[in-house]
Structure formats: C-alpha cells, structure tokens
Design a protein around this motif. Structure first.
Motif, PDB file in Angstrom:
ATOM      1  N   SER A   1     -16.209 -14.076  13.226  1.00  0.00           N
ATOM      2  CA  SER A   1     -16.399 -14.352  14.642  1.00  0.00           C
ATOM      3  C   SER A   1     -15.057 -14.732  15.254  1.00  0.00           C
ATOM      4  O   SER A   1     -14.322 -15.536  14.681  1.00  0.00           O
ATOM      5  CB  SER A   1     -17.409 -15.495  14.809  1.00  0.00           C
ATOM      6  OG  SER A   1     -17.633 -15.783  16.168  1.00  0.00           O
ATOM      7  N   PRO A   2     -14.706 -14.172  16.413  1.00  0.00           N
ATOM      8  CA  PRO A   2     -13.416 -14.508  17.029  1.00  0.00           C
ATOM      9  C   PRO A   2     -13.453 -15.890  17.668  1.00  0.00           C
ATOM     10  O   PRO A   2     -14.507 -16.401  18.045  1.00  0.00           O
ATOM     11  CB  PRO A   2     -13.254 -13.425  18.093  1.00  0.00           C
ATOM     12  CG  PRO A   2     -14.668 -13.061  18.477  1.00  0.00           C
ATOM     13  CD  PRO A   2     -15.463 -13.181  17.203  1.00  0.00           C
ATOM     14  N   LEU A   3     -12.280 -16.503  17.783  1.00  0.00           N
ATOM     15  CA  LEU A   3     -12.185 -17.790  18.450  1.00  0.00           C
ATOM     16  C   LEU A   3     -12.135 -17.599  19.965  1.00  0.00           C
ATOM     17  O   LEU A   3     -11.533 -16.646  20.468  1.00  0.00           O
ATOM     18  CB  LEU A   3     -10.945 -18.553  17.995  1.00  0.00           C
ATOM     19  CG  LEU A   3     -10.896 -18.994  16.533  1.00  0.00           C
ATOM     20  CD1 LEU A   3      -9.754 -19.987  16.322  1.00  0.00           C
ATOM     21  CD2 LEU A   3     -12.208 -19.592  16.072  1.00  0.00           C
TER      22      LEU A   3
ATOM     23  N   GLY B   1     -10.363 -26.734   9.154  1.00  0.00           N
ATOM     24  CA  GLY B   1      -9.745 -25.421   9.051  1.00  0.00           C
ATOM     25  C   GLY B   1      -9.367 -24.817  10.382  1.00  0.00           C
ATOM     26  O   GLY B   1      -8.296 -24.204  10.531  1.00  0.00           O
ATOM     27  N   LEU B   2     -10.243 -24.966  11.389  1.00  0.00           N
ATOM     28  CA  LEU B   2      -9.926 -24.426  12.712  1.00  0.00           C
ATOM     29  C   LEU B   2      -8.683 -25.112  13.273  1.00  0.00           C
ATOM     30  O   LEU B   2      -7.795 -24.449  13.817  1.00  0.00           O
ATOM     31  CB  LEU B   2     -11.120 -24.608  13.648  1.00  0.00           C
ATOM     32  CG  LEU B   2     -10.981 -24.048  15.072  1.00  0.00           C
ATOM     33  CD1 LEU B   2     -12.333 -23.598  15.615  1.00  0.00           C
ATOM     34  CD2 LEU B   2     -10.379 -25.065  16.030  1.00  0.00           C
ATOM     35  N   ARG B   3      -8.638 -26.423  13.123  1.00  0.00           N
ATOM     36  CA  ARG B   3      -7.494 -27.182  13.647  1.00  0.00           C
ATOM     37  C   ARG B   3      -6.201 -26.736  12.972  1.00  0.00           C
ATOM     38  O   ARG B   3      -5.160 -26.569  13.628  1.00  0.00           O
ATOM     39  CB  ARG B   3      -7.744 -28.668  13.408  1.00  0.00           C
ATOM     40  CG  ARG B   3      -6.675 -29.598  13.937  1.00  0.00           C
ATOM     41  CD  ARG B   3      -6.663 -29.636  15.467  1.00  0.00           C
ATOM     42  NE  ARG B   3      -5.670 -30.592  15.931  1.00  0.00           N
ATOM     43  CZ  ARG B   3      -5.931 -31.875  16.180  1.00  0.00           C
ATOM     44  NH1 ARG B   3      -7.149 -32.335  16.018  1.00  0.00           N
ATOM     45  NH2 ARG B   3      -4.984 -32.674  16.618  1.00  0.00           N
TER      46      ARG B   3
ATOM     47  N   ILE C   1     -19.637 -31.369  16.398  1.00  0.00           N
ATOM     48  CA  ILE C   1     -19.758 -30.414  17.497  1.00  0.00           C
ATOM     49  C   ILE C   1     -20.412 -31.072  18.697  1.00  0.00           C
ATOM     50  O   ILE C   1     -20.042 -30.816  19.848  1.00  0.00           O
ATOM     51  CB  ILE C   1     -20.574 -29.188  17.037  1.00  0.00           C
ATOM     52  CG1 ILE C   1     -19.765 -28.389  16.019  1.00  0.00           C
ATOM     53  CG2 ILE C   1     -20.943 -28.304  18.217  1.00  0.00           C
ATOM     54  CD1 ILE C   1     -20.490 -27.196  15.472  1.00  0.00           C
ATOM     55  N   VAL C   2     -21.403 -31.938  18.432  1.00  0.00           N
ATOM     56  CA  VAL C   2     -22.081 -32.638  19.531  1.00  0.00           C
ATOM     57  C   VAL C   2     -21.072 -33.454  20.336  1.00  0.00           C
ATOM     58  O   VAL C   2     -21.060 -33.412  21.578  1.00  0.00           O
ATOM     59  CB  VAL C   2     -23.197 -33.546  18.983  1.00  0.00           C
ATOM     60  CG1 VAL C   2     -23.774 -34.409  20.100  1.00  0.00           C
ATOM     61  CG2 VAL C   2     -24.298 -32.712  18.341  1.00  0.00           C
TER      62      VAL C   2
ATOM     63  N   LYS D   1     -13.582 -22.737  19.860  1.00  0.00           N
ATOM     64  CA  LYS D   1     -14.705 -22.585  18.937  1.00  0.00           C
ATOM     65  C   LYS D   1     -14.806 -21.135  18.481  1.00  0.00           C
ATOM     66  O   LYS D   1     -14.302 -20.218  19.129  1.00  0.00           O
ATOM     67  CB  LYS D   1     -16.031 -22.965  19.620  1.00  0.00           C
ATOM     68  CG  LYS D   1     -16.062 -24.319  20.300  1.00  0.00           C
ATOM     69  CD  LYS D   1     -15.846 -25.460  19.349  1.00  0.00           C
ATOM     70  CE  LYS D   1     -16.940 -25.586  18.331  1.00  0.00           C
ATOM     71  NZ  LYS D   1     -16.687 -26.696  17.381  1.00  0.00           N
ATOM     72  N   ALA D   2     -15.495 -20.935  17.349  1.00  0.00           N
ATOM     73  CA  ALA D   2     -15.894 -19.578  16.981  1.00  0.00           C
ATOM     74  C   ALA D   2     -16.977 -19.143  17.956  1.00  0.00           C
ATOM     75  O   ALA D   2     -17.842 -19.936  18.352  1.00  0.00           O
ATOM     76  CB  ALA D   2     -16.413 -19.543  15.552  1.00  0.00           C
ATOM     77  N   ALA D   3     -16.955 -17.877  18.363  1.00  0.00           N
ATOM     78  CA  ALA D   3     -17.863 -17.401  19.409  1.00  0.00           C
ATOM     79  C   ALA D   3     -19.324 -17.655  19.058  1.00  0.00           C
ATOM     80  O   ALA D   3     -20.128 -18.020  19.927  1.00  0.00           O
ATOM     81  CB  ALA D   3     -17.624 -15.915  19.663  1.00  0.00           C
ATOM     82  N   TYR D   4     -19.704 -17.478  17.786  1.00  0.00           N
ATOM     83  CA  TYR D   4     -21.108 -17.615  17.424  1.00  0.00           C
ATOM     84  C   TYR D   4     -21.614 -19.042  17.560  1.00  0.00           C
ATOM     85  O   TYR D   4     -22.821 -19.281  17.661  1.00  0.00           O
ATOM     86  CB  TYR D   4     -21.342 -17.131  15.989  1.00  0.00           C
ATOM     87  CG  TYR D   4     -20.897 -18.102  14.919  1.00  0.00           C
ATOM     88  CD1 TYR D   4     -21.722 -19.145  14.503  1.00  0.00           C
ATOM     89  CD2 TYR D   4     -19.643 -17.988  14.338  1.00  0.00           C
ATOM     90  CE1 TYR D   4     -21.300 -20.043  13.538  1.00  0.00           C
ATOM     91  CE2 TYR D   4     -19.226 -18.886  13.380  1.00  0.00           C
ATOM     92  CZ  TYR D   4     -20.054 -19.904  12.980  1.00  0.00           C
ATOM     93  OH  TYR D   4     -19.638 -20.800  12.042  1.00  0.00           O
ATOM     94  N   SER D   5     -20.694 -20.029  17.574  1.00  0.00           N
ATOM     95  CA  SER D   5     -21.124 -21.426  17.570  1.00  0.00           C
ATOM     96  C   SER D   5     -21.581 -21.913  18.938  1.00  0.00           C
ATOM     97  O   SER D   5     -22.127 -23.009  19.054  1.00  0.00           O
ATOM     98  CB  SER D   5     -20.001 -22.326  17.045  1.00  0.00           C
ATOM     99  OG  SER D   5     -18.879 -22.290  17.905  1.00  0.00           O
TER     100      SER D   5
END
Length: 299
Positions: A164-166, A199-201, A224-225, A240-244
């Motif tokens: 999923s793209p960011l 990992g995203l960071r 995430i909340v 975020k990843a698009a799916y999230s």
C-alpha cells in the motif's frame, strides 16, 4: 552415535553459551552436558566449543553444526506433532501479533471463519508495531506475526501479501488536498507521526535525510487512535499507508498520494521458530494468508 536427546543438549549449550545454564534449562547435571558435548566432538572429529573466561563460544565447525542440529530438531519435532494430530480437528489457542492498522481488516473475518468452521481454535490477539511483533515471533510470545516492511522500489518484498502506498492525510476543510504531493513539500507541515523506532517513521525519516528535508514532527503518538485525534483537533497532517484510512469510516480525512519518491508499505507474515507449529497454528496461518491475498494488489 548420537540421538535427538544429544542434539538438544548441544543446541541448548550453543544457545546459552554456557554448559551450566544449559544444564539448568534442561534439568540435568552439568557433567551430563559436558559428557554429551565430548561424545559429539569425538563422533564428529571436530571441536564444537572453545572455553572462555565467561563460558563457551562456538567454533567455526560448531557454528555450522549448530544451525543444522537446530533445523533437524525443529523438523523432527514438527514430524512428531504432525503424526500426533493426524485425523484430528485443530484445537487450541493461537496467539497472533498484528499491527493496529490491520486489526480491523484481518481479525473480524478470521474470527468469523474460525467460529463457523473450526470452533476448537481460540484466538489471542496482541497489537503492536512491526519491531515489537518481530521480537514476539522470535521469542515465541506469538505463533504468528504480521509485520510491515517499507520500500521505494517497484520490486516486491519477498513473501509480501499486499502493499500500500503512503499518503499524507489531514482533516477536510475548504481547501481540498491535491491528488498527489511531492515528498519535498512535506517540509514545514505540522506532522503527527508514530514514535521511533516505528518502521514508517524510520522510512520517512530516511528519505527526508537523503533529500535534506527537515520534517516538523509536532506530536509523537504511538496509537493510530491518538494520531487521528491529534490530526482532527490540531489540524496536523498524518503519514499513513493508504489502506489504514477507510474511505467510509475515515471520510473526515482528505488525502494526497506521496510521490517523488513514492514509498510502499508491504505486509508479510512470520511464524515462530521456537517450537513446532501445531495443526491449529497452521490452520490460522493459512486463513490469514487467504484474507491478506484478497486485499487489492496496491491499496
């Protein structure tokens, strides 16, 4: 001549780097460990360990033997589990490590399917970020872990089920966000990001350093909340990843695809190597694969 019991002694000594600790873990006397190691060294014609002031260290031959012995033990124990469970329905508790962003997409469907078709399997779900889940898998705290890896390349990560793209996201206002945004344009924007070493960071920070861009991280938030609440109340941007971000449940957020470079989040599955996987664990793993493979190729 050796047997599986001797291999277990050798593997325990290699993992502990200590004959005395291995003896304690195995519930045997230390002289027993020393005797077994000597018998194996005599049978194989090479030293397995070098003695040091703090314990023992594997020799070059010992390192090679350790890997093979451990694999043989795992395989042999797996065979025994398989034979015991032949013609039995899978039963027991299976613990899964899942990133918060995947819980809603994976767990309800998985639980519903198991409840209808394999009621003997009980799930235990632990939420965590990928680095935590990696540790849980390695130490056996969870049998199955879903972990994320980030990449810029088009080439898929080995074993990935979907990617999923960011995106850059913020609360909707009178100025719609563009369909895409260059990574360089993130400079100066107020950001709410996961706490390192997420990992995203790390992935986003690595690109920023390479492009010599200063990211303005206003809030570090683990969940995430919390990230969504801060973004809503403070007008911050999330990456975020698009799916999230669900198009319906998270419709209050506008979003832009991050490009130049485009960063992808790939999801893979790991299983623990600390013990054989029983029938229930293998059943759950296959069902998780089915759920993940049903996701769009590039969400």
């Amino acid at each position: 001549m050796f047997d599986f019991a001797s291999l277990r002694v050798f593997v325990a000594a290699a993992e502990c780097r200590s004959f005395s600790l291995a003896a304690i873990n195995l519930g045997v006397a230390q002289p027993t460990v020393s005797r077994v190691i000597k018998e194996l060294e005599a049978a194989w014609g090479e030293p397995l360990f070098y003695r040091t002031g703090r314990g023992v260290e594997l020799s070059e031959f010992g390192e090679m033997a350790f890997g093979r012995a451990r694999d043989l033990l795992v395989h042999g124990e797996q065979v025994m589990v398989d034979l015991r469970e032949t013609n039995r329905r899978p039963v027991g508790q299976v613990t899964i490590g899942v990133p918060p962003s995947l819980v809603g997409s994976v767990i309800p469907e998985l639980a519903q399917g198991l409840g209808n078709e394999e009621p003997g399997i009980k799930l235990r779900v632990r939420e965590g970020f990928s680095d935590q889940i990696d540790r849980w898998v390695k130490d056996g705290s969870v049998e199955i872990g879903l972990v994320s890896k980030y990449r810029e390349a088009e080439q898929a990560v080995e074993g990935e089920f979907f990617c999923s793209p960011l995106i850059l996201a913020r609360i909707r206002n009178e100025q719609p966000m563009p369909p895409t945004i260059d990574f360089s344009e993130l400079e100066g924007k107020l950001l709410v990001l996961p706490i390192p070493p997420n990992g995203l960071r790390l992935a986003v920070g690595g690109v920023a350093r390479r492009l010599r861009i200063a990211l303005n991280v206003f809030v570090d938030a683990e969940s995430i909340v919390a990230q969504k609440l801060v973004a809503e109340k403070c007008g911050c941007y999330m990456i975020k990843a698009a799916y999230s971000l669900d198009p319906e449940q998270d419709s209050q957020f506008d979003r832009s695809l991050i490009v130049n470079p485009q960063i992808w989040r790939a999801v893979t599955m790991r299983t623990t190597q600390t013990r054989p996987l029983n029938k229930a664990t293998r059943e759950v793993a296959e069902r998780i694969k089915g759920v993940l493979r049903a996701f769009p190729a590039s969400m």
